[in-house]
Design an enzyme around this catalytic site. Sequence first.
Site, PDB file in Angstrom:
ATOM      1  N   CYS A 115       0.974  -1.216  -0.142  1.00 16.73           N
ATOM      2  CA  CYS A 115       0.043  -0.043  -0.028  1.00 16.73           C
ATOM      3  C   CYS A 115       0.939   1.411  -0.049  1.00 16.73           C
ATOM      4  O   CYS A 115       0.356   2.357  -0.435  1.00 16.73           O
ATOM      5  CB  CYS A 115      -0.914   0.205   1.292  1.00 16.73           C
ATOM      6  SG  CYS A 115      -2.067  -1.448   1.175  1.00 16.73           S
ATOM      7  N   HIS A 252      -3.057   7.273   1.677  1.00 16.83           N
ATOM      8  CA  HIS A 252      -3.610   6.204   1.119  1.00 16.83           C
ATOM      9  C   HIS A 252      -4.886   5.663   1.622  1.00 16.83           C
ATOM     10  O   HIS A 252      -5.386   6.044   2.786  1.00 16.83           O
ATOM     11  CB  HIS A 252      -2.652   5.200   1.578  1.00 16.83           C
ATOM     12  CG  HIS A 252      -3.291   3.499   1.424  1.00 16.83           C
ATOM     13  ND1 HIS A 252      -3.782   3.196   0.228  1.00 16.83           N
ATOM     14  CD2 HIS A 252      -3.259   2.544   2.268  1.00 16.83           C
ATOM     15  CE1 HIS A 252      -4.060   1.802   0.434  1.00 16.83           C
ATOM     16  NE2 HIS A 252      -4.031   1.465   1.593  1.00 16.83           N
ATOM     17  N   ASN A 282      -9.869   0.022  -0.959  1.00 16.12           N
ATOM     18  CA  ASN A 282      -8.477   0.119  -0.735  1.00 16.12           C
ATOM     19  C   ASN A 282      -7.871  -0.598  -2.043  1.00 16.12           C
ATOM     20  O   ASN A 282      -7.778  -1.538  -2.230  1.00 16.12           O
ATOM     21  CB  ASN A 282      -7.910  -0.546   0.573  1.00 16.12           C
ATOM     22  CG  ASN A 282      -6.334  -0.359   0.790  1.00 16.12           C
ATOM     23  OD1 ASN A 282      -5.908  -0.311  -0.182  1.00 16.12           O
ATOM     24  ND2 ASN A 282      -6.074  -0.954   1.863  1.00 16.12           N
TER      25      ASN A 282
HETATM   26  N1  ACO Z   1     -18.819  -8.159   8.132  1.00 18.13           N
HETATM   27  C1  ACO Z   1     -19.293  -8.512   9.315  1.00 18.13           C
HETATM   28  N2  ACO Z   1     -18.855  -8.584  10.529  1.00 18.13           N
HETATM   29  C2  ACO Z   1     -17.506  -8.739  10.164  1.00 18.13           C
HETATM   30  C3  ACO Z   1     -16.626  -8.643   8.912  1.00 18.13           C
HETATM   31  C4  ACO Z   1     -17.233  -8.088   7.740  1.00 18.13           C
HETATM   32  N3  ACO Z   1     -16.962  -7.827   6.705  1.00 18.13           N
HETATM   33  N4  ACO Z   1     -15.452  -8.636   9.228  1.00 18.13           N
HETATM   34  C5  ACO Z   1     -15.178  -8.837  10.532  1.00 18.13           C
HETATM   35  N5  ACO Z   1     -16.347  -9.087  11.078  1.00 18.13           N
HETATM   36  C6  ACO Z   1     -16.942  -9.300  12.510  1.00 18.13           C
HETATM   37  C7  ACO Z   1     -15.741 -10.114  13.327  1.00 18.13           C
HETATM   38  O1  ACO Z   1     -15.890 -11.498  13.118  1.00 18.13           O
HETATM   39  C8  ACO Z   1     -16.041  -9.638  14.548  1.00 18.13           C
HETATM   40  O2  ACO Z   1     -17.161 -10.730  15.002  1.00 18.13           O
HETATM   41  P1  ACO Z   1     -16.860 -11.203  16.625  1.00 18.13           P
HETATM   42  O3  ACO Z   1     -16.764 -10.278  17.364  1.00 18.13           O
HETATM   43  O4  ACO Z   1     -18.011 -12.214  16.631  1.00 18.13           O
HETATM   44  O5  ACO Z   1     -15.536 -12.118  16.615  1.00 18.13           O
HETATM   45  C9  ACO Z   1     -16.312  -8.281  14.569  1.00 18.13           C
HETATM   46  O6  ACO Z   1     -16.908  -8.142  13.359  1.00 18.13           O
HETATM   47  C10 ACO Z   1     -15.476  -7.424  15.172  1.00 18.13           C
HETATM   48  O7  ACO Z   1     -14.173  -7.465  14.236  1.00 18.13           O
HETATM   49  P2  ACO Z   1     -12.754  -6.518  14.445  1.00 18.13           P
HETATM   50  O8  ACO Z   1     -11.834  -7.398  13.473  1.00 18.13           O
HETATM   51  O9  ACO Z   1     -12.611  -6.514  15.765  1.00 18.13           O
HETATM   52  O10 ACO Z   1     -13.542  -5.543  13.500  1.00 18.13           O
HETATM   53  P3  ACO Z   1     -12.834  -4.074  13.669  1.00 18.13           P
HETATM   54  O11 ACO Z   1     -13.600  -3.158  14.452  1.00 18.13           O
HETATM   55  O12 ACO Z   1     -11.263  -4.200  14.144  1.00 18.13           O
HETATM   56  O13 ACO Z   1     -12.978  -3.691  12.077  1.00 18.13           O
HETATM   57  C11 ACO Z   1     -11.554  -3.734  10.420  1.00 18.13           C
HETATM   58  C12 ACO Z   1     -12.216  -4.464  11.204  1.00 18.13           C
HETATM   59  C13 ACO Z   1     -12.360  -2.955   9.580  1.00 18.13           C
HETATM   60  C14 ACO Z   1     -10.531  -4.638   9.495  1.00 18.13           C
HETATM   61  C15 ACO Z   1     -10.405  -2.969  11.149  1.00 18.13           C
HETATM   62  O14 ACO Z   1      -9.804  -3.707  11.959  1.00 18.13           O
HETATM   63  C16 ACO Z   1      -9.606  -2.093  10.584  1.00 18.13           C
HETATM   64  O15 ACO Z   1      -9.822  -1.183   9.727  1.00 18.13           O
HETATM   65  N6  ACO Z   1      -8.156  -2.524  10.340  1.00 18.13           N
HETATM   66  C17 ACO Z   1      -7.274  -1.799   9.458  1.00 18.13           C
HETATM   67  C18 ACO Z   1      -6.990  -2.788   8.392  1.00 18.13           C
HETATM   68  C19 ACO Z   1      -6.911  -2.119   7.067  1.00 18.13           C
HETATM   69  O16 ACO Z   1      -7.469  -1.000   6.773  1.00 18.13           O
HETATM   70  N7  ACO Z   1      -6.319  -2.696   6.175  1.00 18.13           N
HETATM   71  C20 ACO Z   1      -6.180  -2.443   4.876  1.00 18.13           C
HETATM   72  C21 ACO Z   1      -4.623  -2.844   4.494  1.00 18.13           C
HETATM   73  S1  ACO Z   1      -3.488  -2.266   5.376  1.00 18.13           S
HETATM   74  C22 ACO Z   1      -3.410  -0.750   4.782  1.00 18.13           C
HETATM   75  O17 ACO Z   1      -3.691  -0.477   3.641  1.00 18.13           O
HETATM   76  C23 ACO Z   1      -3.153   0.399   5.764  1.00 18.13           C
END
Ligand code: ACO
Length: 325
Positions: A115, A252, A282
């Site tokens: 990224c 980004h 993304n």
């Molecule tokens: N739809 C519904 N529920 C979901 C989904 C989905 N797509 N994905 C995960 N869940 C569920 C999980 O299973 C979890 O359920 P549980 O509590 O029963 O186990 C619940 O939602 C919460 O999951 P978390 O992973 O804790 O959710 P979080 O609030 O952390 O959000 C996310 C997840 C959006 C990925 C967040 O962690 C994030 O934004 N991280 C940064 C990652 C990112 O942006 N990466 C991009 C690549 S890196 C970069 O470009 C910088």
Amino acid sequence: MTIKRSIVLGTGSYLPQRRLTNAELAEMVDTSDEWIVQRTGIRARHIAAEGEFTSDLAVKAATRALEAAGLTAQDIDLIILATATPDNTFPASAVTVQQKLGLTSGFAFDVHAVCSGFVYAISTADAYLRCGMAKRALVIGAETFSRILDWTDRTTCVLFGDGAGAMVLEAVEAEGTTADRGILTSHLRSDGNHRDKLYVDGGPSSTQTVGHLRMQGKEVFRHAVSMITDVVEDAFSATGTDADALDWFIPHQANRRIIDASAKKLGIDPAKIVITLEDQGNTSAASIPLAVDAAVRDGRIKRGDLIMLEAMGGGFTWGASLLRW
Ligand code: ACO
């Protein structure tokens, strides 16, 4: 004192025709439009057609950037393509782009920093241009992340999309002040201790397969804001500028919450943030040049504007470039 600066002559971008909405994704995995929008800000992403490769997306964006610059491919002697999803393990997709543009002179190579790839690529082009190894560079970010997603994994497949963006850069003489046009400073960082937090579980040397993207989302989120703000502050202090001096903050486009938290920590006015992730997701190395091109074409970015580009991604890698348009 006169020095060389790399100025932007033109930008271009391309999104594949197929638009995949959150509602459609909700029919494929256990997710909802509401969850995706609330956690990420993403509503839709674009997906490359069968037989449409990263190099095809790159060529379309590059052609538009050349048109905007009033140049042809023959005016370019360096092509750098930032991608983590090349057409093949080798040759570099940049060489395929060179061939598709009908160019047999100059040189072309890929930069792989996921990224952060576009910030790495323009910093690299800037160094080659300023030292005189090239005169005019085509810098492209192009990705087909749809090909490395596990479409059964709702925690990752909802986040990414395909696309490409490009910039034409040229070295010119400048005064050596922050009033100069062009790239004023770039700051790159990486730390391989974080490799397991965001990686692809395949590769030519390890599994002889392409593999799928794997991510510890919470861990990425936890590190993203502090890494981003560190390099942006480095760029400010290297140039004696600050958040108030910025006209545009072009991050980004990973996640709306990461962008907003970074801007808030840096004291950047939300009105100065360029956001495209809502309709693109993304797109990894393509996201910054896609966002820049959108803001150039709709008239937001004007000659003389001070613009901060920043990214963080797999590796971890992160970086920022400050430029005057
Ligand atoms: N739809 C519904 N529920 C979901 C989904 C989905 N797509 N994905 C995960 N869940 C569920 C999980 O299973 C979890 O359920 P549980 O509590 O029963 O186990 C619940 O939602 C919460 O999951 P978390 O992973 O804790 O959710 P979080 O609030 O952390 O959000 C996310 C997840 C959006 C990925 C967040 O962690 C994030 O934004 N991280 C940064 C990652 C990112 O942006 N990466 C991009 C690549 S890196 C970069 O470009 C910088």
